[in-house]
Design a protein around this motif. Structure first.
Motif, short mmCIF file in Angstrom:
data_model
loop_
_atom_site.label_atom_id
_atom_site.label_comp_id
_atom_site.label_asym_id
_atom_site.label_seq_id
_atom_site.Cartn_x
_atom_site.Cartn_y
_atom_site.Cartn_z
N UNK A 69 0.78 -1.12 0.07
CA UNK A 69 -0.04 -0.01 0.09
C UNK A 69 0.89 1.24 0.00
N UNK A 70 0.40 2.24 -0.93
CA UNK A 70 1.06 3.46 -0.81
C UNK A 70 0.27 4.77 -0.76
N UNK A 71 -1.09 4.40 -0.65
CA UNK A 71 -2.14 5.22 -0.17
C UNK A 71 -3.15 4.31 0.23
N UNK A 72 -4.13 5.04 0.96
CA UNK A 72 -5.33 4.39 1.55
C UNK A 72 -6.41 5.21 1.22
N UNK A 73 -7.58 4.81 0.40
CA UNK A 73 -8.72 5.57 0.34
C UNK A 73 -9.71 4.71 1.36
N UNK A 74 -10.36 5.61 2.17
CA UNK A 74 -11.25 4.94 3.15
C UNK A 74 -12.30 5.49 3.01
N UNK A 75 -13.75 4.87 2.66
CA UNK A 75 -14.91 5.26 2.75
C UNK A 75 -15.95 4.92 3.68
N UNK A 76 -16.98 5.61 3.99
CA UNK A 76 -17.85 5.16 5.07
C UNK A 76 -18.15 3.46 5.14
N UNK A 90 5.94 3.22 7.70
CA UNK A 90 6.18 4.64 7.19
C UNK A 90 4.98 5.24 6.87
N UNK A 91 4.78 6.53 6.94
CA UNK A 91 3.56 7.49 6.56
C UNK A 91 3.15 7.10 5.32
N UNK A 92 1.96 6.99 5.00
CA UNK A 92 1.36 7.01 3.85
C UNK A 92 -0.04 7.95 3.83
N UNK A 93 -0.31 8.23 2.65
CA UNK A 93 -1.61 9.08 2.58
C UNK A 93 -2.61 8.06 3.18
N UNK A 94 -3.55 8.71 4.14
CA UNK A 94 -4.75 7.93 4.58
C UNK A 94 -5.75 9.02 4.29
N UNK A 95 -6.60 8.86 3.44
CA UNK A 95 -7.62 9.82 2.48
C UNK A 95 -9.02 9.12 3.15
N UNK A 96 -9.69 9.93 4.08
CA UNK A 96 -10.95 9.67 4.60
C UNK A 96 -11.87 10.35 4.13
N UNK A 97 -12.75 9.57 3.49
CA UNK A 97 -14.03 10.28 2.64
C UNK A 97 -15.19 10.27 3.57
#
Length: 290
Positions: A205-212, A234-241
């Motif tokens: 994983x290099x980014x995480x997109x998290x939806x409801x 290590x930090x990666x983008x955690x994108x919370x929708x």
């Protein structure tokens, strides 16, 4: 004439596949050859399913997806989590119509209100698929979902419609769950152990997109936040929708105010409402062209 078997570098033992074929042509069936004890251990399913073999099964679930993803030249993934219950926009009307009680109607309306996240998940996956980033001969930001319906389907569907392959990591559940039809067949995996499945979600994983979502989505979100917060990852983008949804069901600020996490830990989360916002943040984080 070169004598047979004079090759210094060639293999001297038969490969396992060939040895297994030898066992299929037993000259004479006897009580000994018919007994399960006589089966090759790696072909004896009953033996492999014994409790004592759990460590071996762990290793197999770690190795099989890892080897196949490596062979598929998957370098990194864009992992997309979310509810299995949010309807596709075209299914919203039927969902509301099927509700009979006031509670069911209220829940149906709540789910329908979140159907826009199916659209955003689809758009984000399509963006990643169309961008088709390759680095060092490996495919980057390959869309990866839990392989099921709803938000997971939207992710695999978006990648598929962009002409890109995508990964589905399904889990065996007491009730049947089949992979959605948009997962690339040779990248469709099934797991027995949640722990190994979660490991594979994050290994590339290099980014995480998290939806409801529900318990599963929360579990996967908090696992990743914990790994980064504690320095294990290590930090990666955690994108919370869906900030309104998440702040209603989880009071992040209250957790920080109580002192059980730092307010700076909340900076691990990037709030998003659109696929464009999410993709721009990923590209900015990694200094790549959108």
């Amino acid at each position: 004439m070169t004598p047979p078997n004079s090759d210094l570098t060639g293999r001297k033992f038969y490969p396992a596949q060939e040895e297994a074929k030898f066992t299929e042509s037993v000259p004479q069936r006897t009580p000994q050859t018919d007994h399960p004890a006589y089966r090759l251990a790696f072909r004896d399913t009953e033996f492999l399913l014994r409790d004592e073999l759990r460590p071996v099964r762990f290793q197999l679930e770690l190795l099989k997806p890892e080897m196949l993803l490596e062979e598929a030249r998957v370098g990194s993934t864009l992992v997309m989590y979310g509810s299995a219950r949010i309807p596709r926009p075209e299914d919203c009307e039927a969902l509301v119509a099927a509700a009979s009680t006031e509670q069911e109607k209220r829940i149906a309306q709540n789910l329908v209100a979140k159907s826009r996240y199916y659209v955003e998940a689809h758009k984000l996956a399509k963006m990643a698929g169309e961008r088709a980033i390759i680095e060092d001969g490996m495919r980057q930001f390959v869309v990866c979902s839990g392989g099921g319906p709803s938000i997971m389907e939207a992710a695999n569907r978006g990648a598929s419609e962009a002409g890109a392959e995508s990964i589905g990591l399904n889990i065996v559940l007491p009730h049947e769950q089949a992979p959605n039809p948009y997962v690339t067949p040779y990248l469709s995996f099934q797991f027995h152990y949640f722990a190994l499945r979660k490991m594979h979600f994050l290994m590339r994983a290099r980014a995480l997109a998290v939806f409801p979502g529900g318990f599963g989505t929360c579990d996967e979100l908090f696992e990743t936040l914990t790994l980064i917060q504690t320095g294990k990852m290590k930090p990666i983008p955690i994108l919370l929708f869906g900030q309104q949804f998440w702040n209603r069901v989880i009071d992040f600020e209250a957790i920080a105010d109580e002192g059980t996490i730092s307010h700076s830990d909340l900076d691990l989360i990037t709030w998003c409402e659109t696929a464009e916002q999410a993709w721009k943040h990923i590209c900015d984080f990694y200094c790549v062209e959108p």
